[in-house]
Design an enzyme around this catalytic site. Structure first.
Site, PDB file in Angstrom:
ATOM      1  N   ARG A  88       0.816  -1.223   0.000  1.00 20.72           N
ATOM      2  CA  ARG A  88       0.000   0.000   0.000  1.00 20.72           C
ATOM      3  C   ARG A  88       0.846   1.268   0.000  1.00 20.72           C
ATOM      4  O   ARG A  88       0.314   2.360  -0.092  1.00 20.72           O
ATOM      5  CB  ARG A  88      -0.941   0.025   1.200  1.00 20.72           C
ATOM      6  CG  ARG A  88      -2.061  -0.975   1.070  1.00 20.72           C
ATOM      7  CD  ARG A  88      -3.055  -0.804   2.189  1.00 20.72           C
ATOM      8  NE  ARG A  88      -4.028  -1.871   2.150  1.00 20.72           N
ATOM      9  CZ  ARG A  88      -5.293  -1.713   1.798  1.00 20.72           C
ATOM     10  NH1 ARG A  88      -5.731  -0.537   1.454  1.00 20.72           N
ATOM     11  NH2 ARG A  88      -6.117  -2.726   1.795  1.00 20.72           N
ATOM     12  N   ARG A 127     -24.129  -2.640  -1.007  1.00 16.41           N
ATOM     13  CA  ARG A 127     -23.519  -3.600  -0.084  1.00 16.41           C
ATOM     14  C   ARG A 127     -23.686  -3.128   1.358  1.00 16.41           C
ATOM     15  O   ARG A 127     -23.984  -3.918   2.251  1.00 16.41           O
ATOM     16  CB  ARG A 127     -22.037  -3.794  -0.426  1.00 16.41           C
ATOM     17  CG  ARG A 127     -21.356  -4.823   0.471  1.00 16.41           C
ATOM     18  CD  ARG A 127     -19.936  -5.083   0.060  1.00 16.41           C
ATOM     19  NE  ARG A 127     -19.055  -4.027   0.551  1.00 16.41           N
ATOM     20  CZ  ARG A 127     -17.755  -3.970   0.307  1.00 16.41           C
ATOM     21  NH1 ARG A 127     -17.177  -4.878  -0.452  1.00 16.41           N
ATOM     22  NH2 ARG A 127     -17.022  -2.993   0.808  1.00 16.41           N
ATOM     23  N   ARG A 133     -24.040  -1.877   7.058  1.00 13.02           N
ATOM     24  CA  ARG A 133     -22.865  -1.051   7.357  1.00 13.02           C
ATOM     25  C   ARG A 133     -23.285   0.417   7.397  1.00 13.02           C
ATOM     26  O   ARG A 133     -23.123   1.147   6.422  1.00 13.02           O
ATOM     27  CB  ARG A 133     -21.786  -1.248   6.299  1.00 13.02           C
ATOM     28  CG  ARG A 133     -21.228  -2.656   6.236  1.00 13.02           C
ATOM     29  CD  ARG A 133     -20.149  -2.706   5.184  1.00 13.02           C
ATOM     30  NE  ARG A 133     -19.588  -4.035   5.040  1.00 13.02           N
ATOM     31  CZ  ARG A 133     -18.499  -4.298   4.343  1.00 13.02           C
ATOM     32  NH1 ARG A 133     -17.849  -3.340   3.724  1.00 13.02           N
ATOM     33  NH2 ARG A 133     -18.046  -5.528   4.250  1.00 13.02           N
TER      34      ARG A 133
END
Length: 191
Positions: A88, A127, A133
């Site tokens: 990353r 999602r 979420r």
């Protein structure tokens, strides 16, 4: 086959990683899974990582690098691996290079799933709704996409300079995307 899978949040990396890894007979290695396993097993690296995670901070490169090094040294990764979520940072790119060089192999390809940003926002919002979420709001999702563009896309450029990037359209049905990935990667020579 030694692969990285990259792409913005919501591109389908997690969905495709296992199928791609199974296709090549290598383990799919997610840094998130490595963190959870080390923390759950109470390893020294896990204890150290947990301190940062509990404080809401990023786990330092040194700890992350050591966890990845340990994981790709396991017997099931001897013939290769698919890494998801690592590297990353540019420092992690250099570290991964040295890890792979030490095995006498090389990175074979960097699979980049390309997607339409607005479609990804919609996909992630759906999602979030399905999985409950509540913290995945549109603003949060758009910020995650900005962070990806700022921090991870420069790594793709590094790998593109090395001729390792294989870009695949990540839009469409899962099976169609998977077939495009296999078609793109099956001709890549393995180290």
């Amino acid at each position: 086959m030694r692969l990285l899978i990259m792409g913005p949040p919501g591109a389908g990396k997690g969905t495709q990683a296992k199928a791609v890894a199974d296709h090549f007979g290598v383990p799919a290695i997610s840094t998130g899974d490595i963190f959870r396993a080390n923390v759950g097993q109470g390893t020294p690296l896990g204890v150290e990582a947990k301190r940062y995670m509990d404080a809401g901070e990023y786990v330092p490169d040194e700890v992350t690098n050591n966890m990845v090094r340990d994981r790709i040294a396991e017997p099931d990764a001897e013939k290769g691996f698919l890494l998801d979520g690592y590297p990353r940072t540019l420092a992690q790119v250099t570290e991964l290079d040295s890890m792979i060089d030490a095995t006498g192999h090389r990175l074979d390809a960097v699979l980049c799933l390309t997607v339409d940003q607005e479609a990804v926002v919609g996909r992630l919002l759906k999602r979030a709704e399905i999985e409950g979420r509540a913290d995945d709001t549109e603003d949060v999702i758009r910020r995650r996409l900005e962070v990806y563009a700022e921090e991870t896309e420069p790594l793709i450029a590094v790998y593109a300079e090395r001729g390792l990037v294989v870009s695949v359209d990540g839009m469409g049905e899962i099976d169609d995307v998977q077939q495009r990935i296999f078609d793109a990667l099956d001709d890549i020579p393995q180290s």
